[in-house]
Scaffold this motif. Structure first.
Motif, PDB file in Angstrom:
ATOM      1  N   ALA A 175       0.963  -1.194  -0.075  1.00 53.60           N
ATOM      2  CA  ALA A 175       0.052  -0.168  -0.134  1.00 53.60           C
ATOM      3  C   ALA A 175       0.856   1.387   0.271  1.00 53.60           C
ATOM      4  O   ALA A 175       0.596   2.195  -0.876  1.00 53.60           O
ATOM      5  CB  ALA A 175      -0.973  -0.065   1.251  1.00 53.60           C
ATOM      6  N   ILE A 176       1.973   1.364   0.851  1.00 56.27           N
ATOM      7  CA  ILE A 176       2.778   2.393   0.911  1.00 56.27           C
ATOM      8  C   ILE A 176       3.477   2.659  -0.488  1.00 56.27           C
ATOM      9  O   ILE A 176       3.267   3.707  -1.035  1.00 56.27           O
ATOM     10  CB  ILE A 176       3.778   2.413   2.061  1.00 56.27           C
ATOM     11  CG1 ILE A 176       3.037   2.498   3.361  1.00 56.27           C
ATOM     12  CG2 ILE A 176       4.784   3.473   1.869  1.00 56.27           C
ATOM     13  CD1 ILE A 176       4.132   2.171   4.502  1.00 56.27           C
ATOM     14  N   ASN A 228      -4.667  -6.980   4.286  1.00 55.59           N
ATOM     15  CA  ASN A 228      -3.199  -6.161   4.221  1.00 55.59           C
ATOM     16  C   ASN A 228      -3.366  -5.887   5.719  1.00 55.59           C
ATOM     17  O   ASN A 228      -4.490  -6.010   6.487  1.00 55.59           O
ATOM     18  CB  ASN A 228      -3.030  -5.222   3.409  1.00 55.59           C
ATOM     19  CG  ASN A 228      -1.851  -4.288   3.545  1.00 55.59           C
ATOM     20  OD1 ASN A 228      -0.815  -4.745   4.339  1.00 55.59           O
ATOM     21  ND2 ASN A 228      -1.617  -3.395   2.663  1.00 55.59           N
ATOM     22  N   ASP A 279      -3.360  -0.126   8.048  1.00 56.76           N
ATOM     23  CA  ASP A 279      -2.220   0.692   8.660  1.00 56.76           C
ATOM     24  C   ASP A 279      -2.746   2.069   9.235  1.00 56.76           C
ATOM     25  O   ASP A 279      -1.670   2.645   9.748  1.00 56.76           O
ATOM     26  CB  ASP A 279      -1.325   1.110   7.210  1.00 56.76           C
ATOM     27  CG  ASP A 279      -0.637  -0.140   6.539  1.00 56.76           C
ATOM     28  OD1 ASP A 279       0.126  -0.899   7.468  1.00 56.76           O
ATOM     29  OD2 ASP A 279      -0.568  -0.217   5.431  1.00 56.76           O
ATOM     30  N   GLU A 304       3.461  -3.613  10.558  1.00 57.40           N
ATOM     31  CA  GLU A 304       4.199  -4.129   9.469  1.00 57.40           C
ATOM     32  C   GLU A 304       5.288  -2.867   9.034  1.00 57.40           C
ATOM     33  O   GLU A 304       6.023  -3.113   8.517  1.00 57.40           O
ATOM     34  CB  GLU A 304       3.401  -4.280   8.400  1.00 57.40           C
ATOM     35  CG  GLU A 304       4.074  -5.183   7.176  1.00 57.40           C
ATOM     36  CD  GLU A 304       3.378  -5.176   5.853  1.00 57.40           C
ATOM     37  OE1 GLU A 304       3.984  -5.522   5.105  1.00 57.40           O
ATOM     38  OE2 GLU A 304       2.337  -4.577   5.820  1.00 57.40           O
TER      39      GLU A 304
HETATM   40  N1  GLU Z   1       1.143  -2.533   5.221  1.00 54.44           N
HETATM   41  C1  GLU Z   1       2.170  -1.703   4.522  1.00 54.44           C
HETATM   42  C2  GLU Z   1       1.910  -1.647   3.143  1.00 54.44           C
HETATM   43  O1  GLU Z   1       1.179  -2.364   2.688  1.00 54.44           O
HETATM   44  C3  GLU Z   1       3.600  -1.492   5.008  1.00 54.44           C
HETATM   45  C4  GLU Z   1       4.432  -2.233   4.056  1.00 54.44           C
HETATM   46  C5  GLU Z   1       5.682  -1.970   4.321  1.00 54.44           C
HETATM   47  O2  GLU Z   1       6.189  -1.575   5.464  1.00 54.44           O
HETATM   48  O3  GLU Z   1       6.477  -1.832   3.426  1.00 54.44           O
HETATM   49  O4  GLU Z   1       2.514  -0.800   2.374  1.00 54.44           O
END
Ligand code: GLU
Length: 260
Positions: A56-57, A138, A141, A147
């Motif tokens: 996602a980021i 996911n 966040d 994560e």
């Molecule tokens: N859950 C986040 C994402 O989907 C974190 C992933 C990360 O730290 O790169 O981007």
């Protein structure tokens, strides 16, 4: 019945496939379609499939006009909020080719460690699967940052596999297997099979992923594999471009035997 070897993968009843950020964002966005092809093949033979996807980021960054991963948590969360939406659009576009509908499930590892949210998540995922919808999970966040901080959707994937009684967890990244030492070092050898309870003594396991946008490494994969194996799921660690072969039961990657 737990799976005894890779050749039994095509007979799996329920599988969880986890993919990391660097495999499906930026220059690798094109890997979404072949990943979905492989999931749709398994789905088509009646296997229940859950995808756990990070990214996602990384997917949100260009839309916030960011060239690099932001360092502050709030901006990371904002990027994840934007990117999660776009990531689901990309998955759904790819799934449309198979008339498969995705369901978004945002969870925290903490949710799965507490009774009420755990039962709620289990009931919802079970129903999605019964409706032949493909759940895409996911980390949530905006309320959890485990994560983001520790790169640990591997653990979330293992907890999901445990929650829904999956018989297989596939952990995909940019490395095709676990090696006896970091794979770029001379003499590194692929570990083909890990017996249940094997502590992997003497194996040098790196804690950092190689890619720029992902945060997990071999260490989070091994500990996630142990959680899932303990819960009765076989675990296969391999590279995202090999997912079709992996789900067909080809002898590749690293196989963790399940308990029991
Ligand atoms: N859950 C986040 C994402 O989907 C974190 C992933 C990360 O730290 O790169 O981007």
């Amino acid at each position: 019945m737990s799976l005894r070897s890779r050749s039994e993968i095509p007979t799996a009843r329920r599988i969880v496939v986890k993919v990391g950020s660097s495999s499906i964002s930026g220059e690798n966005t094109g890997q979404i379609a072949p990943l979905v092809d492989a999931l749709a093949t398994a789905y088509g033979r009646g296997t229940e499939v859950v995808l756990v996807s990070s990214g996602a980021i990384a997917t949100g960054m260009p839309y916030l006009r960011l060239d690099a991963r932001p360092s502050d948590l709030a901006t990371q969360q904002a990027a994840a909020s934007v990117g999660q939406n776009l990531l689901m659009v990309r998955y759904q576009d790819a799934l449309d080719r198979y008339d498969i509908v995705a369901g978004q499930v945002l969870l925290t590892a903490g949710d799965l460690e507490n009774d009420t949210p755990r039962v709620n998540a289990q009931r919802a995922i079970d129903r999605l699967l019964a409706l032949r919808i493909l759940p895409i999970v996911n980390e949530n966040d905006t309320v959890a940052t485990h994560e983001i901080r520790f790169g640990d959707n591997d653990r979330l994937a293992a907890l999901v596999a445990e929650l829904i009684g999956a018989d297989l967890l596939v952990l995909l990244s940019d490395v095709d297997a676990l090696y006896t030492k970091p794979p770029h070092l001379p003499g590194a050898e692929r570990i083909a099979r890990v017996a249940f309870g094997d502590e992997l003594a003497g194996v040098e396991i790196g804690s950092v992923g190689r890619a720029g946008v992902g945060t997990g490494g071999a260490e989070t994969k091994v500990s996630a594999a142990r959680v899932a194996a303990e819960a009765g799921a076989a675990v296969l660690i391999t590279a995202t471009p090999l997912v079709a072969e992996a789900l067909a039961g080809v002898e590749l990657g690293t196989w963790f035997e399940p308990a029991g």
